[in-house]
Design an enzyme around this catalytic site. Sequence first.
Site, PDB file in Angstrom:
ATOM      1  N   SER A 123       0.839  -1.203   0.000  1.00 17.60           N
ATOM      2  CA  SER A 123       0.000   0.000   0.000  1.00 17.60           C
ATOM      3  C   SER A 123       0.873   1.252   0.000  1.00 17.60           C
ATOM      4  O   SER A 123       2.092   1.179   0.149  1.00 17.60           O
ATOM      5  CB  SER A 123      -0.919   0.019   1.229  1.00 17.60           C
ATOM      6  OG  SER A 123      -0.173   0.341   2.391  1.00 17.60           O
ATOM      7  N   SER A 145       0.862   3.730   2.233  1.00 18.66           N
ATOM      8  CA  SER A 145       0.825   4.419   3.524  1.00 18.66           C
ATOM      9  C   SER A 145       2.175   4.993   3.950  1.00 18.66           C
ATOM     10  O   SER A 145       2.228   5.853   4.818  1.00 18.66           O
ATOM     11  CB  SER A 145       0.312   3.482   4.618  1.00 18.66           C
ATOM     12  OG  SER A 145       1.234   2.443   4.869  1.00 18.66           O
ATOM     13  N   LYS A 156       5.318   0.534   9.406  1.00 15.69           N
ATOM     14  CA  LYS A 156       5.079   1.949   9.713  1.00 15.69           C
ATOM     15  C   LYS A 156       6.328   2.521  10.366  1.00 15.69           C
ATOM     16  O   LYS A 156       7.287   1.811  10.670  1.00 15.69           O
ATOM     17  CB  LYS A 156       3.898   2.111  10.689  1.00 15.69           C
ATOM     18  CG  LYS A 156       2.598   1.461  10.263  1.00 15.69           C
ATOM     19  CD  LYS A 156       1.908   2.200   9.142  1.00 15.69           C
ATOM     20  CE  LYS A 156       0.590   1.512   8.790  1.00 15.69           C
ATOM     21  NZ  LYS A 156      -0.066   2.144   7.621  1.00 15.69           N
ATOM     22  N   SER A 201      -2.997   6.548   5.728  1.00 13.94           N
ATOM     23  CA  SER A 201      -2.380   5.527   6.570  1.00 13.94           C
ATOM     24  C   SER A 201      -3.314   5.140   7.716  1.00 13.94           C
ATOM     25  O   SER A 201      -3.775   5.996   8.470  1.00 13.94           O
ATOM     26  CB  SER A 201      -1.055   6.043   7.150  1.00 13.94           C
ATOM     27  OG  SER A 201      -0.504   5.100   8.054  1.00 13.94           O
TER      28      SER A 201
END
Length: 262
Positions: free
Chosen positions: A40, A42, A102, A210
């Site tokens: 993704s 994010s 992250k 996100s």
Amino acid sequence: MASATQKKDGIGESIKTIVFALLIAGAFRTLFFQPFWIPSGSMKETLLIGDFLFVNKMAYGYSKYSCPFAICPISGRIFASEPERGDIVVFRHPTAGTDYIKRLIGLPGDRVQTRDGRLYLNDTMVPQEPAGDFSEPYAQQGPVQQFPRCENAPVGEGGTCLKSRTIETLPNDVSYPVLNIDNNGAADNTPVFTVPEGHFFFMGDNRDNSLDSRAPQAVGGVGMVPFDHLIGRARHVVFSSAGSSMLYFWTWRSDRFFVGLE
């Protein structure tokens, strides 16, 4: 001509070789490095959809989540090393059971909040410096063929998708680019989160795209992540493909091969 016994011995040796190779590969993946594809956007622009990297599993020690399917017979964490603010971390989602990547923002005891899209740590605004725009084509990306979100929306397919870019610098002097789409989302204005002991607070660099610790697990977010759910630290992009398959060599991003991460 080989006898039946010799053929059986040959088959047996082949099976042993395959089993040993699988055991060695499994041990390598469990103890040292785990491959990870970026699914993704994010973490744009630090990480792009289609980036491939290896996660250093030695960075923080080992827990049961260091093994595939969380089968390691480990209680808590062994050979533990504390992560640092700003690390890019792969971790197991506390309830969904999937792996996320992250940036580590909040350490145990920290107070974390966003106001009008700006990050506050322990009631102090984290400094940002304007750094132009992040530009990408408005086109389907990756295996799931997602369109990016754009600050200059609406954008027609094939047009230029823009997001404002700033360089954010944490209190330990770790700097990285942050992207912005708008300042009106729920994640742009949050309550103050106090990170519990033994937990960490994570955010994506692409702040408005996100799903991270700003949303609680009860509503599909990440919430606070326990230390034993951390799998490892990402340090380098090894390979990158902009297409829906890594086999489409004409979509390879050669400028991202072996790129270091900050």
